[in-house]
Motif scaffolding. Structure first.
Motif, PDB file in Angstrom:
ATOM      1  N   PRO A  22       6.215  -1.625 -13.648  1.00 18.09           N
ATOM      2  CA  PRO A  22       7.095  -1.092 -12.603  1.00 18.09           C
ATOM      3  C   PRO A  22       6.328  -0.920 -11.303  1.00 18.09           C
ATOM      4  CG  PRO A  22       7.436   0.074 -14.654  1.00 18.09           C
ATOM      5  CD  PRO A  22       6.231  -0.802 -14.856  1.00 18.09           C
ATOM      6  N   ALA A  23       6.847  -1.475 -10.238  1.00 16.44           N
ATOM      7  CA  ALA A  23       6.121  -1.508  -8.967  1.00 16.44           C
ATOM      8  C   ALA A  23       6.635  -0.421  -8.040  1.00 16.44           C
ATOM      9  CB  ALA A  23       6.255  -2.889  -8.333  1.00 16.44           C
ATOM     10  N   ALA A  24       6.317   0.820  -8.371  1.00 17.33           N
ATOM     11  CA  ALA A  24       6.771   1.941  -7.537  1.00 17.33           C
ATOM     12  C   ALA A  24       6.161   1.803  -6.148  1.00 17.33           C
ATOM     13  CB  ALA A  24       6.352   3.259  -8.173  1.00 17.33           C
ATOM     14  N   SER A  30      -5.350  -8.566   4.492  1.00 21.82           N
ATOM     15  CA  SER A  30      -4.595  -9.262   5.543  1.00 21.82           C
ATOM     16  C   SER A  30      -3.343  -8.493   5.962  1.00 21.82           C
ATOM     17  CB  SER A  30      -4.189 -10.659   5.075  1.00 21.82           C
ATOM     18  OG  SER A  30      -3.179 -10.595   4.067  1.00 21.82           O
ATOM     19  N   VAL A  31      -3.076  -7.382   5.299  1.00 17.68           N
ATOM     20  CA  VAL A  31      -1.831  -6.643   5.497  1.00 17.68           C
ATOM     21  C   VAL A  31      -2.036  -5.514   6.502  1.00 17.68           C
ATOM     22  CG1 VAL A  31      -0.138  -5.162   4.352  1.00 17.68           C
ATOM     23  CG2 VAL A  31      -1.002  -7.204   3.201  1.00 17.68           C
ATOM     24  N   GLY A  32      -1.032  -5.313   7.351  1.00 15.19           N
ATOM     25  CA  GLY A  32      -1.091  -4.218   8.310  1.00 15.19           C
ATOM     26  C   GLY A  32       0.286  -3.909   8.845  1.00 15.19           C
ATOM     27  N   ALA A  33       0.318  -3.285  10.013  1.00 15.60           N
ATOM     28  CA  ALA A  33       1.596  -2.937  10.648  1.00 15.60           C
ATOM     29  C   ALA A  33       1.418  -2.925  12.148  1.00 15.60           C
ATOM     30  CB  ALA A  33       2.091  -1.581  10.153  1.00 15.60           C
ATOM     31  N   VAL A  34       2.518  -3.175  12.858  1.00 14.33           N
ATOM     32  CA  VAL A  34       2.512  -3.146  14.306  1.00 14.33           C
ATOM     33  C   VAL A  34       3.603  -2.167  14.761  1.00 14.33           C
ATOM     34  CG1 VAL A  34       4.124  -5.111  14.486  1.00 14.33           C
ATOM     35  CG2 VAL A  34       2.613  -4.548  16.404  1.00 14.33           C
ATOM     36  N   THR A  35       3.327  -1.439  15.822  1.00 16.89           N
ATOM     37  CA  THR A  35       4.315  -0.509  16.357  1.00 16.89           C
ATOM     38  C   THR A  35       5.287  -1.255  17.260  1.00 16.89           C
ATOM     39  OG1 THR A  35       2.721   1.307  16.288  1.00 16.89           O
ATOM     40  CG2 THR A  35       4.670   1.611  17.661  1.00 16.89           C
ATOM     41  N   PHE A  79       0.429  -0.049   2.466  1.00 16.42           N
ATOM     42  CA  PHE A  79       1.586  -0.081   1.579  1.00 16.42           C
ATOM     43  C   PHE A  79       1.317  -0.997   0.400  1.00 16.42           C
ATOM     44  CE2 PHE A  79       2.246  -2.745   5.347  1.00 16.42           C
ATOM     45  CZ  PHE A  79       2.405  -4.008   4.794  1.00 16.42           C
ATOM     46  N   GLU A  80       2.147  -0.852  -0.634  1.00 14.25           N
ATOM     47  CA  GLU A  80       1.944  -1.557  -1.901  1.00 14.25           C
ATOM     48  C   GLU A  80       2.320  -3.029  -1.782  1.00 14.25           C
ATOM     49  OE1 GLU A  80       0.868  -1.470  -6.014  1.00 14.25           O
ATOM     50  OE2 GLU A  80       0.791   0.141  -4.530  1.00 14.25           O
ATOM     51  N   VAL A  81       1.411  -3.911  -2.264  1.00 13.26           N
ATOM     52  CA  VAL A  81       1.667  -5.353  -2.247  1.00 13.26           C
ATOM     53  C   VAL A  81       1.335  -5.955  -3.605  1.00 13.26           C
ATOM     54  CG1 VAL A  81       1.166  -5.491   0.222  1.00 13.26           C
ATOM     55  CG2 VAL A  81      -0.643  -5.990  -1.417  1.00 13.26           C
TER      56      VAL A  81
END
Length: 298
Positions: free
Chosen positions: A177-179, A245-250, A236-238
């Motif tokens: 399960p990928a909570a 390589s994962v991130g976020a932009v505002t 965040f979960e991947v």
């Protein structure tokens, strides 16, 4: 039962096959086609895409899809969920499911010399010889099976049966399960393995955005047609994606949008079922995103 040699991706072309896309969606006109239909348009050499990823040219024996709650799982070429059995062994590869057991849990059999894969590490795939002389596909040594009560792609009715049967993940382990899962991957038609959200919906990148620095240029009406994949935090979960390589932009509205390799990620409003990829190539600027952030299908 004894294991046999490891096998490789085949290149035989099967044209005009009515298969199913990732997550069990029947292929429709204008959508991504089955997980291994031959590339019809002129492009890279047969068996390769622009990123040199091996792409099967016939129907795959093994592919991947997203099952909500379990993340990315193994499927057969028709999109049906595959399982592993705790009473089997992986070292050495051995199946202990015969007779009535094999009627309820049909083994995935290799029907040709090669086992064609999409979205699965070829080095993990092999076969073993069953008592009846057939060859069963194994992943990381584990024999894999269908469940007779799963009649449509996306079903996983066999999960946890008798405490010994579990949906198989692409690495041969038990799917868990990928909570909190935000980002994963699945096989989507001619595009190969692409990024999806937790429900298996295809994710896209936009040529008018920038990756270095990360910036989204899709707001207003654009963002209605191409909803950004929003997150609460840059962490965040991947699954199936390099975490580094994962991130976020505002965004301009202050919300955080998920990025891979710097590229902001979007859904497409016209995609209604997982496995759809109706946004591919729209306007010559929208493309499904591969797990490394590059464009799929170009």
């Amino acid at each position: 039962m004894t294991s046999t040699r490891a096998v490789v991706v085949g290149a035989a072309a099967l044209l005009g096959i009515a298969l199913l896309g990732a997550c069990g969606k029947a292929a429709e006109s204008g959508t991504a086609q089955p997980a291994a239909q031959e590339q019809a348009a002129a492009g890279p050499l047969a068996g390769q895409n622009a990123g040199n990823e091996v792409v099967p040219q016939g129907a795959p024996d093994l592919a991947t899809a997203v099952v909500p709650g379990l993340g990315t799982v193994l499927t057969n070429g028709e999109g049906l969920t595959l399982y592993r059995f705790d009473n089997d062994t992986a070292k050495p590869s051995q199946s202990t499911c015969d007779g009535g057991c094999a009627e309820k849990w049909p083994p995935l059999l290799a029907t040709s010399g090669d086992v064609r894969v999409q979205g699965v590490d070829q080095s993990l795939v092999a076969t073993l010889d069953r008592a009846d002389g057939t060859r069963q596909v194994t992943v990381a040594g584990w024999p894999v099976y269908r469940f007779a009560e799963d009649v449509s792609p996306g079903q996983a009715k066999g999960q946890g049966v008798a405490g010994t049967w579990f949906v198989a993940a692409p690495d041969g382990k038990k799917a868990a399960p990928a909570a909190g899962l935000v980002l994963t991957t699945a096989s989507v038609g001619n595009l190969g393995t692409v990024l999806t959200d937790k429900d298996g919906m295809t994710l896209y990148r936009f040529d008018k955005d920038t990756a270095d620095p990360s910036a989204s240029n899709c707001d207003g009406d654009c963002a209605v047609q191409w909803p950004p994949l929003l997150v609460d935090s840059p962490q965040f979960e991947v699954q199936g994606v390099d975490q580094s390589s994962v991130g976020a932009v505002t965004r301009a509205d202050g919300k955080l949008q998920a990025t891979v390799a710097g590229w902001p990620l979007y859904l497409f409003a016209d995609d209604t079922v997982c496995g759809d990829a109706k946004g591919q190539g729209v306007g010559g600027v929208w493309f499904a995103a591969k797990p490394d952030g590059t464009k799929a299908g170009v």
